[in-house]
Design a protein around this motif. Sequence first.
Motif, short mmCIF file in Angstrom:
data_model
loop_
_atom_site.label_atom_id
_atom_site.label_comp_id
_atom_site.label_asym_id
_atom_site.label_seq_id
_atom_site.Cartn_x
_atom_site.Cartn_y
_atom_site.Cartn_z
N SER A 148 1.24 20.11 77.21
CA SER A 148 1.99 19.88 76.09
C SER A 148 1.18 20.19 74.62
O SER A 148 1.95 20.44 73.54
CB SER A 148 2.53 18.31 75.92
OG SER A 148 1.28 17.54 75.40
N GLN A 149 -0.13 20.42 74.71
CA GLN A 149 -0.69 20.60 73.56
C GLN A 149 -0.87 21.92 73.49
O GLN A 149 -1.02 22.89 74.36
CB GLN A 149 -2.35 19.95 73.89
CG GLN A 149 -2.19 18.46 73.75
CD GLN A 149 -3.51 17.81 73.89
OE1 GLN A 149 -4.43 18.32 74.20
NE2 GLN A 149 -3.39 16.78 73.28
N ILE A 150 -1.40 22.33 71.97
CA ILE A 150 -1.67 23.99 71.78
C ILE A 150 -2.91 24.30 72.66
O ILE A 150 -3.90 23.42 72.69
CB ILE A 150 -1.91 24.02 70.19
CG1 ILE A 150 -0.80 23.61 69.34
CG2 ILE A 150 -2.33 25.29 69.62
CD1 ILE A 150 0.44 24.30 69.67
N SER A 151 -2.68 25.53 73.04
CA SER A 151 -4.00 26.20 73.70
C SER A 151 -5.09 26.05 72.98
O SER A 151 -5.42 26.36 71.78
CB SER A 151 -3.57 27.60 74.30
OG SER A 151 -3.48 28.37 73.12
N GLN A 152 -6.27 26.06 73.76
CA GLN A 152 -7.62 26.24 73.41
C GLN A 152 -7.76 27.57 72.46
O GLN A 152 -8.53 27.95 71.67
CB GLN A 152 -8.80 25.98 74.47
CG GLN A 152 -10.00 25.70 73.84
CD GLN A 152 -10.96 24.93 74.79
OE1 GLN A 152 -11.00 23.81 74.75
NE2 GLN A 152 -11.52 25.79 75.59
N LYS A 153 -7.16 28.75 73.00
CA LYS A 153 -7.25 29.90 72.65
C LYS A 153 -6.77 29.94 71.11
O LYS A 153 -7.26 30.49 70.29
CB LYS A 153 -6.54 30.82 73.50
CG LYS A 153 -6.51 32.41 73.03
CD LYS A 153 -5.97 33.27 73.98
CE LYS A 153 -6.08 34.83 73.47
NZ LYS A 153 -5.39 35.71 74.44
N LYS A 154 -5.55 29.41 70.88
CA LYS A 154 -4.97 29.22 69.76
C LYS A 154 -5.81 28.31 68.64
O LYS A 154 -5.93 28.65 67.61
CB LYS A 154 -3.52 28.61 69.83
CG LYS A 154 -2.76 28.08 68.53
CD LYS A 154 -2.27 29.36 67.76
CE LYS A 154 -1.53 28.79 66.45
NZ LYS A 154 -1.41 29.87 65.59
N LEU A 155 -6.30 27.28 69.11
CA LEU A 155 -7.24 26.37 68.19
C LEU A 155 -8.45 27.36 68.04
O LEU A 155 -8.78 27.09 66.89
CB LEU A 155 -7.54 25.12 69.09
CG LEU A 155 -6.38 24.20 69.12
CD1 LEU A 155 -6.87 22.94 70.05
CD2 LEU A 155 -5.98 23.64 67.76
N LYS A 156 -8.87 27.93 68.85
CA LYS A 156 -10.32 28.95 68.54
C LYS A 156 -9.66 29.83 67.51
O LYS A 156 -10.79 30.10 66.57
CB LYS A 156 -10.48 29.51 69.80
CG LYS A 156 -12.02 29.65 69.96
CD LYS A 156 -12.50 30.02 71.31
CE LYS A 156 -13.24 29.23 71.93
NZ LYS A 156 -13.88 29.52 73.22
N SER A 157 -8.82 30.24 67.36
CA SER A 157 -8.40 31.27 66.33
C SER A 157 -8.11 30.49 64.90
O SER A 157 -8.29 31.21 64.01
CB SER A 157 -7.00 32.07 66.60
OG SER A 157 -5.69 31.02 66.59
N LEU A 158 -7.82 29.46 64.94
CA LEU A 158 -7.88 28.56 63.61
C LEU A 158 -9.08 27.96 63.09
O LEU A 158 -9.51 27.86 62.20
CB LEU A 158 -6.97 27.42 63.92
CG LEU A 158 -5.49 27.63 64.08
CD1 LEU A 158 -4.72 26.61 64.52
CD2 LEU A 158 -4.80 28.56 62.96
N ALA A 159 -9.88 27.60 64.22
CA ALA A 159 -11.37 27.00 63.99
C ALA A 159 -12.18 27.92 63.11
O ALA A 159 -12.29 29.17 63.05
CB ALA A 159 -11.92 26.66 65.22
N THR A 160 -12.67 27.05 62.16
CA THR A 160 -14.00 27.75 61.24
C THR A 160 -15.39 27.51 61.85
O THR A 160 -16.20 28.43 61.80
CB THR A 160 -14.13 27.45 59.94
OG1 THR A 160 -13.96 25.86 59.83
CG2 THR A 160 -12.84 27.43 59.11
N ILE A 161 -15.41 26.56 62.78
CA ILE A 161 -16.66 26.28 63.57
C ILE A 161 -16.25 25.93 65.20
O ILE A 161 -15.24 25.13 65.15
CB ILE A 161 -17.46 25.12 62.93
CG1 ILE A 161 -17.95 25.53 61.50
CG2 ILE A 161 -18.62 24.85 63.77
CD1 ILE A 161 -18.34 24.42 60.57
N VAL A 162 -17.04 26.37 66.11
CA VAL A 162 -16.80 25.88 67.42
C VAL A 162 -17.80 25.28 67.88
O VAL A 162 -18.91 25.75 67.88
CB VAL A 162 -16.27 27.25 68.31
CG1 VAL A 162 -16.08 26.74 69.65
CG2 VAL A 162 -15.00 28.04 67.64
N ILE A 163 -17.77 24.04 68.53
CA ILE A 163 -18.77 23.40 69.21
C ILE A 163 -18.60 23.38 70.71
O ILE A 163 -17.51 23.09 71.36
CB ILE A 163 -18.76 21.74 68.89
CG1 ILE A 163 -19.22 21.60 67.46
CG2 ILE A 163 -19.90 21.21 69.74
CD1 ILE A 163 -19.16 20.45 66.90
#
Length: 188
Positions: A148-163
């Motif tokens: 049900s959640q937004i994909s990690q790929k989509k979140l990565k495209s929004l992120a300014t920093i990734v841990i």
Amino acid sequence: MRIAIIGGIGSGKSTVLDIVRNLGYPSLSADEMNRELLEDPQYIRLLGAAFPDVVVDGRVDKDSLRNQIFSDKTKRLMLNNIAHPMIKRKIASIEKDPLFVEVPLICESGMEKEFDELILVSATLKKRIKRLKNRPEIKKLTKKIINSQISQKKLKSLATIVIDNNGTYEDLEKSVKKIVKCLFPPKS
């Protein structure tokens, strides 16, 4: 500066938030705010109107609500339309700077533009599922929640920093400290 901590369920957002808190930075958790809302009479009335069978004797049956919203997208959207504006107002009312906020549903709540930085806590699906096995209240719904959640790929495209949170707690803590130091360099 406002910094959102984002990621899918089981990625480690709450752990990152705890590390940030231990470093002494002001922080909020949308999940904690939601738990507070579940005690708010006005919110309970709104839930009762939208989901009559989940409010019993003035209390929200969280298991029933959880089962309904992760089995029916329309009901999930109804809940989001009730909860997200209230959580958004609460976040906006906090005047601390900097402020770190754990926001599990950044896109669903429309809050991605409210933050200066978006820190994505990333972990493999296998790792996330393994972590969720320790949470009995959602064990049966794990796959439905993840789907049900937004994909990690989509979140990565929004992120300014990734841990990357596939390692140990110590690895994560080191990464968070490094990011915080970059965002807020010590004054000489």
